[in-house]
Design a protein around this motif. Structure first.
Motif, PDB file in Angstrom:
ATOM      1  N   ASN A 186      57.178  55.379  48.966  1.00  0.00           N
ATOM      2  CA  ASN A 186      56.616  55.382  47.618  1.00  0.00           C
ATOM      3  C   ASN A 186      55.165  54.916  47.663  1.00  0.00           C
ATOM      4  OD1 ASN A 186      56.022  54.812  44.852  1.00  0.00           O
ATOM      5  ND2 ASN A 186      58.210  54.649  44.456  1.00  0.00           N
ATOM      6  N   THR A 187      54.289  55.636  46.986  1.00  0.00           N
ATOM      7  CA  THR A 187      52.876  55.256  46.944  1.00  0.00           C
ATOM      8  C   THR A 187      52.558  54.323  45.786  1.00  0.00           C
ATOM      9  OG1 THR A 187      52.270  57.133  45.537  1.00  0.00           O
ATOM     10  CG2 THR A 187      52.234  57.475  47.938  1.00  0.00           C
ATOM     11  N   GLY A 188      53.512  54.130  44.888  1.00  0.00           N
ATOM     12  CA  GLY A 188      53.251  53.330  43.695  1.00  0.00           C
ATOM     13  C   GLY A 188      52.703  54.159  42.545  1.00  0.00           C
ATOM     14  N   LEU A 189      52.446  55.462  42.787  1.00  0.00           N
ATOM     15  CA  LEU A 189      51.881  56.324  41.743  1.00  0.00           C
ATOM     16  C   LEU A 189      52.946  57.150  41.030  1.00  0.00           C
ATOM     17  CD1 LEU A 189      48.676  57.676  43.553  1.00  0.00           C
ATOM     18  CD2 LEU A 189      48.806  55.896  41.801  1.00  0.00           C
ATOM     19  N   ALA A 190      54.005  57.517  41.734  1.00  0.00           N
ATOM     20  CA  ALA A 190      55.054  58.349  41.145  1.00  0.00           C
ATOM     21  C   ALA A 190      56.341  58.161  41.931  1.00  0.00           C
ATOM     22  CB  ALA A 190      54.640  59.819  41.151  1.00  0.00           C
ATOM     23  N   SER A 191      57.453  58.326  41.261  1.00  0.00           N
ATOM     24  CA  SER A 191      58.755  58.151  41.900  1.00  0.00           C
ATOM     25  C   SER A 191      59.033  59.253  42.919  1.00  0.00           C
ATOM     26  CB  SER A 191      59.854  58.143  40.846  1.00  0.00           C
ATOM     27  OG  SER A 191      61.138  58.146  41.454  1.00  0.00           O
ATOM     28  N   ASN A 192      59.647  58.874  44.031  1.00  0.00           N
ATOM     29  CA  ASN A 192      60.080  59.853  45.039  1.00  0.00           C
ATOM     30  C   ASN A 192      61.597  59.839  45.204  1.00  0.00           C
ATOM     31  OD1 ASN A 192      60.361  57.375  46.283  1.00  0.00           O
ATOM     32  ND2 ASN A 192      59.459  58.016  48.239  1.00  0.00           N
ATOM     33  N   ASP A 193      62.319  59.296  44.221  1.00  0.00           N
ATOM     34  CA  ASP A 193      63.766  59.123  44.339  1.00  0.00           C
ATOM     35  C   ASP A 193      64.501  60.438  44.574  1.00  0.00           C
ATOM     36  OD1 ASP A 193      63.409  56.439  43.987  1.00  0.00           O
ATOM     37  OD2 ASP A 193      64.100  56.388  41.901  1.00  0.00           O
ATOM     38  N   GLN A 194      64.162  61.470  43.789  1.00  0.00           N
ATOM     39  CA  GLN A 194      64.860  62.754  43.931  1.00  0.00           C
ATOM     40  C   GLN A 194      64.555  63.391  45.283  1.00  0.00           C
ATOM     41  OE1 GLN A 194      64.221  65.350  40.601  1.00  0.00           O
ATOM     42  NE2 GLN A 194      65.015  63.894  39.108  1.00  0.00           N
ATOM     43  N   LEU A 195      63.313  63.274  45.730  1.00  0.00           N
ATOM     44  CA  LEU A 195      62.960  63.810  47.051  1.00  0.00           C
ATOM     45  C   LEU A 195      63.755  63.106  48.144  1.00  0.00           C
ATOM     46  CD1 LEU A 195      59.615  64.831  48.547  1.00  0.00           C
ATOM     47  CD2 LEU A 195      60.832  62.943  49.635  1.00  0.00           C
ATOM     48  N   LEU A 196      63.899  61.785  48.053  1.00  0.00           N
ATOM     49  CA  LEU A 196      64.621  61.041  49.091  1.00  0.00           C
ATOM     50  C   LEU A 196      66.065  61.506  49.212  1.00  0.00           C
ATOM     51  CD1 LEU A 196      63.317  57.380  48.635  1.00  0.00           C
ATOM     52  CD2 LEU A 196      62.632  59.080  50.338  1.00  0.00           C
ATOM     53  N   SER A 197      66.663  61.877  48.083  1.00  0.00           N
ATOM     54  CA  SER A 197      68.042  62.360  48.117  1.00  0.00           C
ATOM     55  C   SER A 197      68.143  63.645  48.936  1.00  0.00           C
ATOM     56  CB  SER A 197      68.528  62.606  46.684  1.00  0.00           C
ATOM     57  OG  SER A 197      69.834  63.131  46.680  1.00  0.00           O
ATOM     58  N   VAL A 198      67.182  64.558  48.751  1.00  0.00           N
ATOM     59  CA  VAL A 198      67.179  65.817  49.506  1.00  0.00           C
ATOM     60  C   VAL A 198      66.815  65.553  50.968  1.00  0.00           C
ATOM     61  CG1 VAL A 198      66.170  68.128  49.685  1.00  0.00           C
ATOM     62  CG2 VAL A 198      66.555  67.097  47.428  1.00  0.00           C
ATOM     63  N   LEU A 199      65.818  64.681  51.190  1.00  0.00           N
ATOM     64  CA  LEU A 199      65.396  64.370  52.551  1.00  0.00           C
ATOM     65  C   LEU A 199      66.526  63.745  53.350  1.00  0.00           C
ATOM     66  CD1 LEU A 199      63.307  64.087  54.791  1.00  0.00           C
ATOM     67  CD2 LEU A 199      62.481  61.991  53.668  1.00  0.00           C
ATOM     68  N   GLU A 200      67.294  62.865  52.741  1.00  0.00           N
ATOM     69  CA  GLU A 200      68.401  62.234  53.459  1.00  0.00           C
ATOM     70  C   GLU A 200      69.437  63.275  53.897  1.00  0.00           C
ATOM     71  OE1 GLU A 200      71.406  58.413  53.165  1.00  0.00           O
ATOM     72  OE2 GLU A 200      70.348  59.078  51.364  1.00  0.00           O
ATOM     73  N   LYS A 201      69.700  64.263  53.040  1.00  0.00           N
ATOM     74  CA  LYS A 201      70.631  65.336  53.418  1.00  0.00           C
ATOM     75  C   LYS A 201      70.126  66.073  54.654  1.00  0.00           C
ATOM     76  CE  LYS A 201      72.295  66.236  48.708  1.00  0.00           C
ATOM     77  NZ  LYS A 201      72.303  67.214  47.592  1.00  0.00           N
ATOM     78  N   ALA A 202      68.814  66.316  54.674  1.00  0.00           N
ATOM     79  CA  ALA A 202      68.228  67.035  55.811  1.00  0.00           C
ATOM     80  C   ALA A 202      68.290  66.195  57.082  1.00  0.00           C
ATOM     81  CB  ALA A 202      66.778  67.414  55.489  1.00  0.00           C
ATOM     82  N   LEU A 203      67.985  64.895  56.962  1.00  0.00           N
ATOM     83  CA  LEU A 203      68.003  64.016  58.132  1.00  0.00           C
ATOM     84  C   LEU A 203      69.404  63.889  58.713  1.00  0.00           C
ATOM     85  CD1 LEU A 203      65.609  61.196  56.839  1.00  0.00           C
ATOM     86  CD2 LEU A 203      65.141  62.786  58.723  1.00  0.00           C
ATOM     87  N   VAL A 204      70.390  63.743  57.833  1.00  0.00           N
ATOM     88  CA  VAL A 204      71.780  63.608  58.280  1.00  0.00           C
ATOM     89  C   VAL A 204      72.258  64.907  58.937  1.00  0.00           C
ATOM     90  CG1 VAL A 204      74.163  63.341  57.462  1.00  0.00           C
ATOM     91  CG2 VAL A 204      72.370  61.802  56.634  1.00  0.00           C
ATOM     92  N   LYS A 205      71.751  66.021  58.445  1.00  0.00           N
ATOM     93  CA  LYS A 205      72.119  67.311  59.038  1.00  0.00           C
ATOM     94  C   LYS A 205      71.482  67.489  60.408  1.00  0.00           C
ATOM     95  CE  LYS A 205      72.330  72.227  57.830  1.00  0.00           C
ATOM     96  NZ  LYS A 205      72.010  73.247  56.793  1.00  0.00           N
ATOM     97  N   ARG A 206      70.291  66.934  60.589  1.00  0.00           N
ATOM     98  CA  ARG A 206      69.533  67.151  61.829  1.00  0.00           C
ATOM     99  C   ARG A 206      69.847  66.122  62.911  1.00  0.00           C
ATOM    100  NH1 ARG A 206      67.482  67.347  65.976  1.00  0.00           N
ATOM    101  NH2 ARG A 206      65.446  68.181  66.624  1.00  0.00           N
ATOM    102  N   TYR A 207      70.106  64.853  62.508  1.00  0.00           N
ATOM    103  CA  TYR A 207      70.264  63.763  63.474  1.00  0.00           C
ATOM    104  C   TYR A 207      71.615  63.078  63.326  1.00  0.00           C
ATOM    105  CZ  TYR A 207      65.147  64.226  63.735  1.00  0.00           C
ATOM    106  OH  TYR A 207      63.873  64.717  63.881  1.00  0.00           O
ATOM    107  N   THR A 208      72.069  62.461  64.396  1.00  0.00           N
ATOM    108  CA  THR A 208      73.280  61.641  64.342  1.00  0.00           C
ATOM    109  C   THR A 208      72.917  60.274  63.763  1.00  0.00           C
ATOM    110  OG1 THR A 208      72.946  60.666  66.540  1.00  0.00           O
ATOM    111  CG2 THR A 208      74.131  62.774  66.429  1.00  0.00           C
ATOM    112  N   ASN A 209      73.935  59.514  63.374  1.00  0.00           N
ATOM    113  CA  ASN A 209      73.703  58.164  62.864  1.00  0.00           C
ATOM    114  C   ASN A 209      73.022  57.292  63.921  1.00  0.00           C
ATOM    115  OD1 ASN A 209      74.806  58.825  60.436  1.00  0.00           O
ATOM    116  ND2 ASN A 209      76.644  57.575  60.648  1.00  0.00           N
ATOM    117  N   ALA A 210      73.432  57.459  65.169  1.00  0.00           N
ATOM    118  CA  ALA A 210      72.830  56.677  66.255  1.00  0.00           C
ATOM    119  C   ALA A 210      71.347  57.014  66.402  1.00  0.00           C
ATOM    120  CB  ALA A 210      73.573  56.931  67.564  1.00  0.00           C
TER     121      ALA A 210
END
Length: 280
Positions: A186-210
């Motif tokens: 977050n830059t403090g200028l605008a919320s990134n909450d919705q983006l983080l939800s999509v980004l987390e889906k992508a990260l979990v799809k691409r990488y293992t928890n480890a």
């Protein structure tokens, strides 16, 4: 369904028509239809805006009535009809920089809003190629315009989230991560909450928890702090910036402002981050 956003009155109408008995029939009709929509009578309002376009084809309110019709059709789950309206607006000769009216926005941006809505519609029905086509149109052909850095940042985050969602739908996970990662913090200028939800889906799809745990630990280990107190961390093979001012968006961390040095504050932000906190 999306949150409905209607275009209301023209600035000129507000400034020069103070008494209802001096106002034009199209203005009075338009106001009544806005009131219907605000009272959540969406179907009636949509029918009214459709009739407005027939009854007042030369009205100054025509572009707004046309756009509002598309919004209301979408709100009523008439997705294809809404898409047809927004496509018509892209082909119409409407003034993109017409004054919006009010303090939140500068311009009507009929084509930017319509192209963005078409991108969302086609994303919703999982036609990712058309979704990308219209998002690029909103991004490049009819870009968002605003005087305020906060709103421009919000638009940049919105577009990154949309591109990320489309790329995920196309099976382009690495590309989705790449386009969203610059907005991880977050830059403090605008919320990134919705983006983080999509980004987390992508990260979990691409990488293992480890792998995500190791990458999170590496981000803390590689933390660098510049002369302005901003941090740089390495995550997913990218160097990313953590803006020091964003500390004050975390009440618990901001309370430590006098106790922690800059690096400690930035590390605390990583540990509280909605994604990183799950892997520490």
């Amino acid at each position: 369904m999306k949150k409905i956003v209607l275009l209301a009155f023209l600035v000129s109408a507000i400034g020069f028509s103070q008494k209802k008995n001096k106002r034009n029939p199209d203005e009075l009709r338009f106001e009544a239809l806005i009131e219907l929509a605000e009272n959540k009578q969406f179907a009636q309002a949509a029918d009214g805006f459709r009739k407005f376009l027939t009854d007042f084809p030369n009205s100054d309110y025509k572009p707004r009535a046309h756009y509002n019709l598309g919004e209301l059709l979408w709100q009523n789950h008439k997705v294809i009809e809404a898409a047809n309206v927004f496509t018509q607006i892209l082909d119409a000769d409407y003034n993109e920089t017409e004054a919006y009216g009010g303090i939140m926005e500068q311009y009507a941006l009929y084509k930017n809003r319509s192209a963005s809505n078409l991108a969302e519609i086609y994303l919703y029905i999982e036609n990712y190629e058309l979704a990308e086509k219209y998002l690029v149109m909103a991004d490049k052909d009819y870009p968002y315009q605003h005087f305020c850095g906060n709103e421009l940042t919000a638009d940049a985050i919105y577009k990154a989230k949309m591109y990320g969602s489309i790329y995920l739908g196309q099976g382009k996970t690495d590309k989705a991560i790449s386009v969203m990662l610059p907005h991880l913090f977050n830059t403090g200028l605008a919320s990134n909450d919705q983006l983080l939800s999509v980004l987390e889906k992508a990260l979990v799809k691409r990488y293992t928890n480890a792998e995500l745990k190791a990458m999170t630990e590496l981000a803390i280990k590689t933390m660098e702090v510049d002369k302005n107190g901003n941090g740089r961390v390495k995550f997913a093979e990218n160097w990313l910036t953590i803006y020091y001012d964003a500390v004050f968006g975390y009440d618990e961390i901001a309370a430590k402002f006098k106790e922690y040095d800059e690096k400690q504050l930035l590390v605390a932000m990583i540990r509280k981050h909605p994604i990183f906190s799950k892997y520490l």
